[in-house]
Design an enzyme around this catalytic site. Structure first.
Site, PDB file in Angstrom:
ATOM      1  N   PHE A  98      51.631  40.410  31.187  1.00 17.78           N
ATOM      2  CA  PHE A  98      50.643  40.745  32.211  1.00 17.78           C
ATOM      3  C   PHE A  98      49.260  40.224  31.807  1.00 17.78           C
ATOM      4  O   PHE A  98      48.825  40.419  30.680  1.00 17.78           O
ATOM      5  CB  PHE A  98      50.591  42.265  32.418  1.00 17.78           C
ATOM      6  CG  PHE A  98      49.541  42.673  33.414  1.00 17.78           C
ATOM      7  CD1 PHE A  98      49.634  42.271  34.751  1.00 17.78           C
ATOM      8  CD2 PHE A  98      48.450  43.430  33.027  1.00 17.78           C
ATOM      9  CE1 PHE A  98      48.660  42.629  35.662  1.00 17.78           C
ATOM     10  CE2 PHE A  98      47.472  43.792  33.941  1.00 17.78           C
ATOM     11  CZ  PHE A  98      47.578  43.390  35.263  1.00 17.78           C
ATOM     12  N   GLN A  99      48.615  39.562  32.715  1.00 15.95           N
ATOM     13  CA  GLN A  99      47.295  38.962  32.491  1.00 15.95           C
ATOM     14  C   GLN A  99      47.277  38.017  31.292  1.00 15.95           C
ATOM     15  O   GLN A  99      46.275  37.901  30.599  1.00 15.95           O
ATOM     16  CB  GLN A  99      46.201  40.041  32.364  1.00 15.95           C
ATOM     17  CG  GLN A  99      45.955  40.756  33.699  1.00 15.95           C
ATOM     18  CD  GLN A  99      44.668  41.542  33.732  1.00 15.95           C
ATOM     19  OE1 GLN A  99      44.223  42.074  32.737  1.00 15.95           O
ATOM     20  NE2 GLN A  99      44.065  41.638  34.912  1.00 15.95           N
ATOM     21  N   MET A 118      23.232  19.032  51.770  1.00 13.14           N
ATOM     22  CA  MET A 118      23.444  17.712  51.182  1.00 13.14           C
ATOM     23  C   MET A 118      24.679  17.051  51.800  1.00 13.14           C
ATOM     24  O   MET A 118      24.705  15.842  52.031  1.00 13.14           O
ATOM     25  CB  MET A 118      23.581  17.829  49.662  1.00 13.14           C
ATOM     26  CG  MET A 118      23.473  16.512  48.926  1.00 13.14           C
ATOM     27  SD  MET A 118      21.913  15.648  49.244  1.00 13.14           S
ATOM     28  CE  MET A 118      20.929  16.137  47.827  1.00 13.14           C
ATOM     29  N   LYS A 166      44.902  41.161  21.434  1.00  9.74           N
ATOM     30  CA  LYS A 166      44.537  42.569  21.372  1.00  9.74           C
ATOM     31  C   LYS A 166      44.936  43.220  20.047  1.00  9.74           C
ATOM     32  O   LYS A 166      44.217  44.089  19.537  1.00  9.74           O
ATOM     33  CB  LYS A 166      45.196  43.321  22.542  1.00  9.74           C
ATOM     34  CG  LYS A 166      44.600  44.703  22.767  1.00  9.74           C
ATOM     35  CD  LYS A 166      45.058  45.314  24.076  1.00  9.74           C
ATOM     36  CE  LYS A 166      44.429  46.689  24.253  1.00  9.74           C
ATOM     37  NZ  LYS A 166      44.860  47.317  25.520  1.00  9.74           N
ATOM     38  N   GLU A 170      33.332  36.771  36.432  1.00  8.72           N
ATOM     39  CA  GLU A 170      33.191  36.134  35.117  1.00  8.72           C
ATOM     40  C   GLU A 170      32.457  34.798  35.172  1.00  8.72           C
ATOM     41  O   GLU A 170      31.817  34.393  34.212  1.00  8.72           O
ATOM     42  CB  GLU A 170      34.570  35.958  34.462  1.00  8.72           C
ATOM     43  CG  GLU A 170      35.206  37.264  33.990  1.00  8.72           C
ATOM     44  CD  GLU A 170      36.004  37.971  35.080  1.00  8.72           C
ATOM     45  OE1 GLU A 170      35.916  37.561  36.265  1.00  8.72           O
ATOM     46  OE2 GLU A 170      36.722  38.933  34.754  1.00  8.72           O
TER      47      GLU A 170
END
Lengths: 191, 590
Positions: free
Chosen positions: B116-117, B485, B166, B54
């Site tokens: 969940f999630q 760097m 949802k 993502e």
């Protein structure tokens, strides 16, 4: 021309400065009261508080309540402190928040009145001389008795922060105290 | 306008995207966004690019947004989908990139239940977005999505998250058209105040040692704003420097361009910033990598600052003439006022002396490096890349580190929206997904990700995305086997103790490319560079070019810690020595 930055921000001898410049400001710290009108929606207070904590600004006092007839807007009264540059930043950063409708820096735009409500519980021995003294002092400060037992009073009093603090200090000398305060609410004078 | 036909929430989401003119969504499905993916499946107006992580989705949307000027759109699921997007959102916030990120959420009745999630997406993303929304009522859905687009692109652009439970996606929702939606409390200024414009033109007219300091705000204001900026700079004849974010706002080939300024900016740009008497900052924000030591920043300058965001004004540096407004509008106003005063007296003698001083600084040749016939110098690789691609309309993205600074120094940007780099947040792993976003918006164009091997490995899974979606980006890895760097700072500031900065156990990038179905190329010697670049550009496939470069090369010039602009470290090949050195105390402060 002398540089304003150089005069406003001085690095101390112990700090050579750097790409991450660490500021030792010798500017005066000012206290400002701001009235922030926001849309009354979930999370709006978290946005304002998160802005203050995330950017390291001070909150001395913060109150919030719905103020319009249809409950669509809330007024947040914030007392904050910082250098003039930081105060300007606070205002501008608040303005960036989408649900913020308007900001009044009352201290700057003045004149304004501010009040705070304190509830002070004072516990003394029953029938003691302190008990009478507590009542007398409360009367002088215009505090109202809202609850009592033989050993305690609960006072409600309003005033500006100084007055509220003087009253609380006085009560602390006279008995065991418990304090609840509303924080400052403020409004501009006149029309 | 009322509802067209009864639609559920997921269909409303897609309809809103279509009406917002969205062509492509970068996303990754999951339980909490399945209804939206079902709606995507049943239409063909909006293209979906399946990413591999993502974070990559948000960077792709950023690359797309920065190269096209449109809003980038991301679609991810709840919980880990949303948390993985956080780095990208923060990156977009720091660089003011318009993004709308749609996140799935558990059904409203489960919110707060540790389902969940589940995660507190609006809570987590509040400080890293311009604004965010949780849709709690079906009736608000369409309005909120349109409002999100409005907020993302209006004023100073930024990322906006819309969290979609949802059950809302399944619910019947009314639809409203975008035109009917406008947040009532968000009203950024666009036009500058006339008095400020007049004062600014006064100051510019009387300047003896002026400089333009342009930033990413000009790019954000669009190509028309960049043209206005270029025209105005040319009308004045004054020198111009650009920030890392602003490259392309003024043509690099123009004589008036001094190169990038800041920590790794050119000697002439930084010296001119330090010595100027009038500075006009346009869409730039006096970032700490630009100003160096604040109390020694441009000590003699009167400063004009044009910005759309009032909070950028007087944040780090107190300015004399703030002008709040859209850069495009304000530049139009400035040009108009400037043109009206044709007969003004100007300090021509002083200006001539100023340019002579600048040419002196320029002659130090601060970007010079020691050529080598055995080992590829990273600067040489980029010079060759510039030479072999400059006839094309090339888009460049970068990762973060030494290679990023070399790319900014050695590649020439003539046009805006062709340079995508993570400036504010400095996100390693930005370049590859950003390149995919650019390529999505510009099919058929040459898109090159200038990478370091370490940064590339942070998001290299997206090579798979590139191959799947036929996005033939070129990854040009300046492979020095170090976190370059970090190594440079350790050499200069930490006594050469290279703590954990060696990139051990690197993969064979050629085989890695082949395993993904991409093309792998390698150059070990300077003599091989041209062939590799030519093949990389010609081949119609994703390419990983592994350019094995000098592992010990450092980026110069450099404003060391604790130093002002006029104390720079110059590289060994530059003419004359810089006056900078790293102080013991400076080491403490990064």
């Amino acid at each position: 021309m002398a540089k304003k930055v150089a005069s406003q921000i001085k690095s101390s001898k112990s700090q050579p400065g750097s790409a991450y410049f660490m500021v030792d400001s010798d500017q005066r710290i000012e206290q400002h009261t701001m009235a922030v009108m926001v849309i009354n929606e979930p999370g709006v207070l978290a946005r304002v508080i998160g802005l203050f904590s995330g950017r390291g600004y001070n909150i001395e006092s913060l109150t919030v309540a719905s103020v319009t007839h249809d409950d669509s807007m809330s007024l947040i009264t914030i007392v904050t402190s910082g250098t003039p540059m930081v105060i300007e930043q606070i205002r501008n950063q608040l303005e960036r928040l989408v649900p913020v409708d308007s900001i009044k820096d009352l201290t700057q735009e003045g004149p304004y009145v501010e009040r705070e409500l304190a509830m002070v519980k004072v516990v003394t021995k029953a029938k003691s001389p302190e008990r009478a003294e507590v009542l007398r002092c409360a009367d002088i400060f215009g505090a109202k008795v809202v609850d009592t037992t033989t050993r305690s009073f609960v006072f409600a009093m309003t005033g500006n922060t100084d007055k509220v603090e003087s009253f609380i200090d006085l009560m602390r000398e006279l008995g065991r105290t418990e304090v609840a305060r509303s924080g400052v609410v403020a409004i501009g004078r006149g029309t | 306008m009322a509802s067209l036909k009864p639609m559920n929430g997921a269909e409303i989401v897609i309809q809103s995207l279509i009406d917002q003119g969205v062509e492509v969504v970068f996303g990754y499905p999951g339980g909490a966004v399945l209804p939206i993916y079902d709606a995507i499946f049943q239409q063909s107006s909006v293209r979906h690019v399946l990413v591999r992580h993502e974070q990559g989705a948000v960077h792709m949307a950023e690359g797309y947004a920065r190269s096209t000027g449109k809003v980038g759109v991301v679609l991810v699921t709840s919980g880990p989908g949303a948390t993985n997007a956080v780095t990208g959102l923060t990156d977009a916030l720091m660089d003011s990139i318009p993004i709308v990120c749609l996140t799935g959420q558990v059904p409203t009745h489960l919110i707060g239940n540790d389902a969940f999630q589940e995660c507190d997406t609006t809570g987590i993303t509040r400080p890293c977005t311009k604004h965010n929304y949780l849709v709690k009522e079906p009736k608000d859905l369409a309005r909120i999505i349109h409002e999100a687009f409005f907020v993302a692109r209006k004023g100073r652009p930024g990322p906006v998250v819309v969290d979609l439970p949802k059950d809302i996606q399944f619910a019947d929702c009314p639809y409203v058209m975008p035109e009917s939606v406008k947040p009532t409390t968000y009203r950024p200024a666009t036009r500058g105040k006339i008095q400020a414009i007049e004062k600014a033109v006064d100051l510019l007219s009387n300047a003896k040692k002026p400089i333009f300091y342009g930033g990413g705000g000009i790019i954000n204001a669009g190509p028309a704003a960049c043209k206005k900026f270029t025209d105005f700079v040319r009308a004045t004849g004054y020198p111009c420097t650009l920030t890392l974010m602003g490259l392309g706002a003024f043509p690099a080939s123009d004589k008036q361009f001094l190169g990038m300024l800041g920590m790794h900016g050119t000697y002439e740009a930084n010296m001119a910033m330090h010595d100027c008497d009038v500075m006009i900052a346009v869409g730039s924000r006096f970032d700490d990598r630009i100003t160096g030591r604040l109390d020694a920043f441009a000590p003699d300058a009167k400063i004009i600052h044009i910005d759309i965001d009032p909070s950028s004004i007087n944040k780090n540096v107190a300015v004399d003439i703030p002008i709040i407004g859209n850069v495009a509008h304000v530049l139009g106003q400035l040009t108009g006022t400037w043109d009206k005063r044709k007969n003004r007296k100007r300090n021509l003698k002083e200006l001539k002396a100023w340019w002579k001083q600048i040419e002196d600084w320029r002659s130090r040749d601060c970007l010079a490096y020691k050529k080598n016939s055995e080992i590829i110098k990273p600067q040489y690789a980029l010079e060759r890349l510039q030479a072999l691609t400059e006839k094309r309309d090339t888009f460049i993205t970068t990762e973060v580190g030494q290679h990023q600074m070399w790319a900014a120094q050695f590649l020439k940007f003539e046009k805006p929206n062709h340079w995508m780099t993570s400036g504010g947040l400095g996100t390693m792993g930005y370049g590859l997904p950003a390149a995919l976003g650019v390529q999505t918006g510009h099919p058929g164009k040459l898109v090159i990700d200038i990478a370091g091997e370490a940064s590339f490995m942070m998001n290299m899974q997206e090579i798979s995305t590139a191959v799947q979606h036929h996005l033939p980006v070129k990854v040009f890895i300046l492979n020095n086997e170090y976190l370059g760097m970090v190594r440079q700072w350790q050499e200069l500031l930490h006594g050469g103790r290279y703590s954990e900065s060696y990139a051990a156990a690197l993969p064979d990038f050629v085989k890695l490319a082949e395993s993904f179905g991409a093309v792998g190329l390698r150059a070990n010697k300077p003599s091989e560079i041209d062939d590799v670049i030519t093949e990389m550009v010609e081949v119609d496939n994703v390419v990983i070019a592994d350019i094995v470069v000098d592992p010990t090369e450092n980026v110069y010039p450099m404003i060391p810690s604790g130093s002002p602009h006029n104390e720079m470290l110059l590289g060994p090949a530059a003419k004359g020595k810089g006056s900078g050195k790293v102080t013991e105390k400076g080491k403490v402060l990064v």
